[in-house]
Enzyme design. Structure first.
Site, PDB file in Angstrom:
ATOM      1  N   ARG A 128       0.831  -1.203   0.000  1.00  0.00           N
ATOM      2  CA  ARG A 128       0.000   0.000   0.000  1.00  0.00           C
ATOM      3  C   ARG A 128       0.869   1.258   0.000  1.00  0.00           C
ATOM      4  O   ARG A 128       2.019   1.235   0.406  1.00  0.00           O
ATOM      5  CB  ARG A 128      -0.910   0.026   1.228  1.00  0.00           C
ATOM      6  N   LYS A 158      -8.545  -2.571   1.094  1.00  0.00           N
ATOM      7  CA  LYS A 158      -8.479  -1.588   2.175  1.00  0.00           C
ATOM      8  C   LYS A 158      -9.337  -0.365   1.881  1.00  0.00           C
ATOM      9  O   LYS A 158      -9.765   0.328   2.819  1.00  0.00           O
ATOM     10  CB  LYS A 158      -7.026  -1.179   2.422  1.00  0.00           C
ATOM     11  N   HIS A 194     -10.070  -4.092  12.838  1.00  0.00           N
ATOM     12  CA  HIS A 194      -8.990  -4.683  12.049  1.00  0.00           C
ATOM     13  C   HIS A 194      -8.505  -5.902  12.819  1.00  0.00           C
ATOM     14  O   HIS A 194      -7.599  -5.819  13.632  1.00  0.00           O
ATOM     15  CB  HIS A 194      -7.867  -3.657  11.856  1.00  0.00           C
ATOM     16  N   SER A 221      -0.712  -5.730   9.873  1.00  0.00           N
ATOM     17  CA  SER A 221      -0.146  -6.722   8.970  1.00  0.00           C
ATOM     18  C   SER A 221       1.187  -7.221   9.500  1.00  0.00           C
ATOM     19  O   SER A 221       2.021  -6.438   9.963  1.00  0.00           O
ATOM     20  CB  SER A 221       0.052  -6.117   7.574  1.00  0.00           C
ATOM     21  N   LYS A 240      -2.291 -12.193  12.516  1.00  0.00           N
ATOM     22  CA  LYS A 240      -3.750 -12.337  12.523  1.00  0.00           C
ATOM     23  C   LYS A 240      -4.209 -13.529  11.694  1.00  0.00           C
ATOM     24  O   LYS A 240      -4.983 -14.364  12.146  1.00  0.00           O
ATOM     25  CB  LYS A 240      -4.421 -11.062  11.993  1.00  0.00           C
ATOM     26  N   THR A 241      -3.723 -13.583  10.453  1.00  0.00           N
ATOM     27  CA  THR A 241      -4.152 -14.660   9.558  1.00  0.00           C
ATOM     28  C   THR A 241      -3.660 -16.005  10.050  1.00  0.00           C
ATOM     29  O   THR A 241      -4.407 -16.986  10.115  1.00  0.00           O
ATOM     30  CB  THR A 241      -3.645 -14.387   8.134  1.00  0.00           C
ATOM     31  N   ASP A 299      -9.188 -10.823   8.790  1.00  0.00           N
ATOM     32  CA  ASP A 299      -8.662  -9.452   8.781  1.00  0.00           C
ATOM     33  C   ASP A 299      -9.649  -8.353   9.164  1.00  0.00           C
ATOM     34  O   ASP A 299      -9.245  -7.374   9.770  1.00  0.00           O
ATOM     35  CB  ASP A 299      -8.101  -9.144   7.395  1.00  0.00           C
ATOM     36  N   ARG A 328       2.151 -12.245  -1.095  1.00  0.00           N
ATOM     37  CA  ARG A 328       0.773 -12.453  -0.630  1.00  0.00           C
ATOM     38  C   ARG A 328       0.070 -13.537  -1.428  1.00  0.00           C
ATOM     39  O   ARG A 328       0.412 -13.817  -2.576  1.00  0.00           O
ATOM     40  CB  ARG A 328      -0.024 -11.155  -0.771  1.00  0.00           C
TER      41      ARG A 328
END
Length: 537
Positions: free
Chosen positions: A59, A201, A221, A239, A243-244, A258, A323
């Protein structure tokens, strides 16, 4: 059902887009085939499509804008993440993008929606320049049925064209690439960048504006999963904090990895898929994610082992922010529909490159509010353009770049929910122990999983705790499946004095960062701040 040319099904002329060749609602198989035929991708050994997003592999937060108008002028929290742009520039760029898209030999259109709880469903239409971008939209947004498509009307539109660039001096942008949100026109313009995460996003940002203000839903988030007994767990974090990975637990159903909303009666996933980091991915460490890399998945910016089509997941040749996107159902134990009850446990994930914070600690409600507002982590290299080394950062509510409202709004809503429900809150450091980045080591994923499992099973409820200096955190002295010496960071540094120096510096950073919020929180929350001396000496 697929349509290759959709003149009689869908028109973009009301947007000024007059391309005749419109590919509408194509299957993942067809999108993959088209990408291969156009020479824009390759298949890996498991059949997943591998593409490169171009110049941008992350991003670009400094190039995200929100149109400042009657709706947003006094509601958006304007800052370095929420930068205003005049409506005239938005309209100008929309017209220019429409002209550019009209000149393309074909466009790809996908209708989908967000929010698994039907009470809050938002219909999205995505218009892409490339087939692989449309595959990402298929993976990440929820997929309407054929009957739903017959009467589908978009609430929001995304126009995404990596090949279109703005003229900053004429178009009011900072650079040729941009992402612009207009709440009046209910549209997101993305140009000059092929990084697919900008679409994801962008939608997250609008939900973070709409749901708390209009629906009294706390947008978060976070990832979430639920146990066999219906116990919901939520994992906050930026990120790269886990989390994932940590929510993909074979013993629990995955709600999502997410983005979620917390209503008066439960939580729900915003998305229809997962967007997982791939760096150093292995089948042993992350079996659910590894198994999801199959036909229909989209791998971004990876490289192959030379002479093969086997992915080298350790390679950082293009970026560390490699990713993969895939539909939620690619996870074998994904919950459908992706909704569950009130959380029983909340985990704040941080990747502490300083090696100061403990691998697990139990927070009081006041500490939970303090750490939520602080949102500390170490920015992992590659997640944003230009970031090549990990660095400490504070991101309010663990998601400041995506929060159009003042962080106090989200923190206040969380505080009310923590007070209303009997929720355990834990701080988890997935970063370094035994020293800072460069001298210490990254905590083993197996240890982190064991600690989270113990917390979920109530195995840490009646154990002895000790108080960590500086941060006043309650650290368990024992945890099933984890060596005792791992639990207390001061004790696992070779030099306690060196730990104290690093901890004091980080405590100072916390206190300094929190000054901007101090006037808007209670004395109890302020008292939960780190102290700038070592009470154990």
């Amino acid at each position: 059902m697929e349509q290759t040319i959709a003149r009689n099904i869908i028109s973009l002329k009301h947007l000024g887009i007059r391309t005749e060749q419109i590919y509408y609602q194509l299957s993942p198989e067809t999108l993959t085939e088209q990408t291969l035929l156009q020479g824009q991708g390759e298949l890996n050994s498991s059949g997943a499509l591998c593409i490169r997003t171009g110049k941008f592999t992350g991003r670009s937060p400094q190039d995200k804008f929100i149109v400042k108008d009657a709706i947003t002028a006094n509601t958006v929290h304007w800052n370095n993440f929420n930068m205003p742009i005049d409506e005239q520039y938005f309209l100008q760029l929309r017209q220019k993008m429409a002209s550019y898209m009209s000149e393309q030999p074909a466009l790809w259109v996908r209708d989908g929606y967000v929010c698994a709880d039907d009470r809050f469903r938002l219909n999205i239409r995505v218009i892409n320049e490339h087939a692989w971008s449309n595959l990402f939209a298929y993976n990440m947004f929820m997929r309407p049925t054929q009957d739903e498509l017959k009467t589908f009307e978009p609430d929001w539109i995304i126009m995404q064209a990596p090949g279109f660039e703005a003229e900053p001096k004429l178009d009011g942008t900072r650079s040729p690439h941009f992402a612009i949100i207009s709440f009046t026109h209910k549209m997101i313009l993305i140009g000059g960048t092929g990084y697919t995460g900008e679409m994801k996003k962008g939608i997250f940002t609008i939900l973070n504006y709409i749901l708390p203000q209009q629906q009294q839903v706390l947008s978060m988030h976070c990832s979430a999963n639920v146990g066999r007994l219906g116990d919901t767990a939520v994992f906050f974090g930026l990120s790269g904090t886990g989390k994932t990975t940590l929510s993909a637990d074979p013993n629990r159903q995955l709600i999502g990895d997410d983005e979620h909303g917390w209503t008066k009666d439960g939580v729900f996933n915003f998305e229809g898929g997962c967007y997982a980091k791939c760096i150093d991915l292995t089948a042993e460490k992350e079996p659910e994610i590894f198994a999801a890399i199959k036909p229909g998945a989209l791998l971004e910016n990876i490289v192959f082992v030379p002479g093969t089509n086997e992915v080298d997941f350790a390679a950082k040749d293009i970026t560390e922010n490699t990713r993969v996107s895939y539909p939620l159902q690619f996870i074998s134990n994904a919950k459908s529909p992706a909704v569950a009850g009130i959380p029983r446990n909340i985990f704040f994930l941080t990747c502490d490159a300083n090696g100061v914070l403990p691998p697990i600690s139990r927070l009081t409600r006041e500490q939970a509010m303090y750490h939520f507002i602080s949102g500390y982590t170490a920015r992992v290299a590659g997640t944003e353009a230009g970031v090549t080394e990990p660095k400490s950062t504070f991101s309010a509510c663990f998601g400041a770049p995506f929060l159009p409202l003042h962080p106090g709004k989200y923190a206040h809503m969380l505080g009310e929910k923590l007070q209303q429900h009997d929720v355990n809150v834990w701080l988890i450091n997935t970063g370094w122990i035994g020293g800072a980045y460069g001298t210490g080591s990254r905590i083993k994923l197996s240890y982190t999983r064991a600690m989270i499992t113990a917390a979920l099973n109530g195995e840490l409820d009646d154990l002895k705790y000790e108080l960590l200096p500086y941060f006043q955190l309650k650290v368990p002295m024992h945890c099933p499946g984890v060596p005792d010496e791992v639990l207390n960071p001061r004790k696992n540094w070779p030099d306690a004095a060196a730990y104290d120096n690093r901890a004091a510096a980080l405590a100072h950073d916390f206190v300094q960062n929190f000054e901007k919020y101090a006037s808007g929180v209670t004395a109890e929350i302020l008292a939960a701040a780190p102290v700038l001396h070592n009470d154990q000496n």
